[in-house]
Write an enzyme that holds these catalytic residues in place. Structure first.
Site, PDB file in Angstrom:
ATOM      1  N   SER A 143       0.849  -1.188   0.000  1.00 54.47           N
ATOM      2  CA  SER A 143       0.000   0.000   0.000  1.00 54.47           C
ATOM      3  C   SER A 143       0.879   1.230   0.000  1.00 54.47           C
ATOM      4  O   SER A 143       2.024   1.194   0.458  1.00 54.47           O
ATOM      5  CB  SER A 143      -0.886   0.001   1.253  1.00 54.47           C
ATOM      6  OG  SER A 143      -1.552   1.228   1.422  1.00 54.47           O
ATOM      7  N   TYR A 156      -2.436  -0.560  10.477  1.00 52.90           N
ATOM      8  CA  TYR A 156      -2.339  -0.881   9.054  1.00 52.90           C
ATOM      9  C   TYR A 156      -1.016  -0.386   8.472  1.00 52.90           C
ATOM     10  O   TYR A 156      -0.311  -1.126   7.780  1.00 52.90           O
ATOM     11  CB  TYR A 156      -3.514  -0.254   8.308  1.00 52.90           C
ATOM     12  CG  TYR A 156      -3.589  -0.636   6.848  1.00 52.90           C
ATOM     13  CD1 TYR A 156      -4.053  -1.886   6.471  1.00 52.90           C
ATOM     14  CD2 TYR A 156      -3.208   0.248   5.852  1.00 52.90           C
ATOM     15  CE1 TYR A 156      -4.137  -2.246   5.130  1.00 52.90           C
ATOM     16  CE2 TYR A 156      -3.283  -0.096   4.513  1.00 52.90           C
ATOM     17  CZ  TYR A 156      -3.743  -1.351   4.150  1.00 52.90           C
ATOM     18  OH  TYR A 156      -3.813  -1.715   2.829  1.00 52.90           O
TER      19      TYR A 156
END
Length: 251
Positions: A143, A156
């Site tokens: 990501s 995350y």
């Protein structure tokens, strides 16, 4: 003078495992690899989702099969991958997010996200590398949040930074075996899983303020990048990231 030849993007004769490949980004990756000629093994936890994705791909003339697989069950996952025969490509798109303020993170949420995004991703790469005799390409769908921070995303971000770290180390260790290890780092992509985020005017405004291009990202935006990383076109690319973030991390 002899002109140089462009390396091939063809994956004809190659075998690719796509974890989390039954929907969203993972399905986009699976289709891109299959359209380039690879036989794609779609792995996900739900039988119906796997069967549906494989059916759609085969109906489109693509070569695909499916396997139900929970990559967080390390022993079972290792046994399944060990029985797959040779692999040329691993694309791991399986992931989990539980967003919230860092002050409110529970150990249960921390462990759940870490188990999928770090532990399972690590050992899936290990298992796939054992099946890549003579070389291959391992692609972790990470990501943009593996390169920056974000509000309500401490866990995350931490897991995706970890993926970036072990990807570099694996690339160094497995380079002599001609196994390339890279990450593909998308921004927010419009999928059913992100529909609620895009439907929130405040969150959508935040996303659009960070992306420098004049639109948000679609699944198709990652398909060329994953094909590049899987193919001989990226034969000298390892230990790095391809950021498909619309300029988010540029500043």
């Amino acid at each position: 003078m002899t002109l140089p030849q462009t390396p091939s993007f063809s994956l004809a004769g190659k075998r690719a495992l796509v974890a989390g490949g039954s929907r969203g980004i993972g399905l986009g990756c699976a289709v891109a690899l299959a359209e380039a000629g690879a036989h794609v093994i779609i792995a996900a936890r739900g039988q119906a989702a796997v069967d549906g994705a494989v059916a759609e791909m085969t109906e489109a003339g693509l070569s695909a099969e499916g396997v139900v697989l929970d990559i967080t069950d390390i022993d079972a996952m290792g046994a399944v991958v060990a029985g797959m025969g040779r692999l040329d490509v691993l694309c791991n798109s399986a992931g989990l997010a539980r967003h919230g303020a860092a002050t409110e993170t529970t150990p249960e949420d921390f462990d759940a996200v870490s188990n999928v995004n770090v532990r399972a991703a690590y050992f899936l790469a290990q298992a796939a590398a054992a099946k890549m005799e003579g070389g291959g390409s391992i692609i972790q769908v990470s990501s943009q949040m593996g390169h920056v921070g974000g509000i309500d995303r401490a866990v995350y971000c931490g897991t995706k930074h970890a993926v970036e770290g072990f990807t570099k180390a694996m690339a160094i260790e497995w380079g002599p075996r001609n196994i390339r290890v890279n990450t593909l780092c998308p921004t927010f992509i419009r999928t059913p899983l992100t529909a609620a985020t895009f439907a929130d005017p405040e969150k959508r405004a935040w996303i659009e303020s960070k992306i420098k291009l004049p639109r948000v990202a679609e699944v198709e935006d990652i398909m060329g990048a994953v094909l590049f990383l899987a193919s001989e076109a990226s034969a000298m690319v390892t230990g790095t990231s391809i950021l498909v973030d619309g300029g988010w991390t540029a500043g």
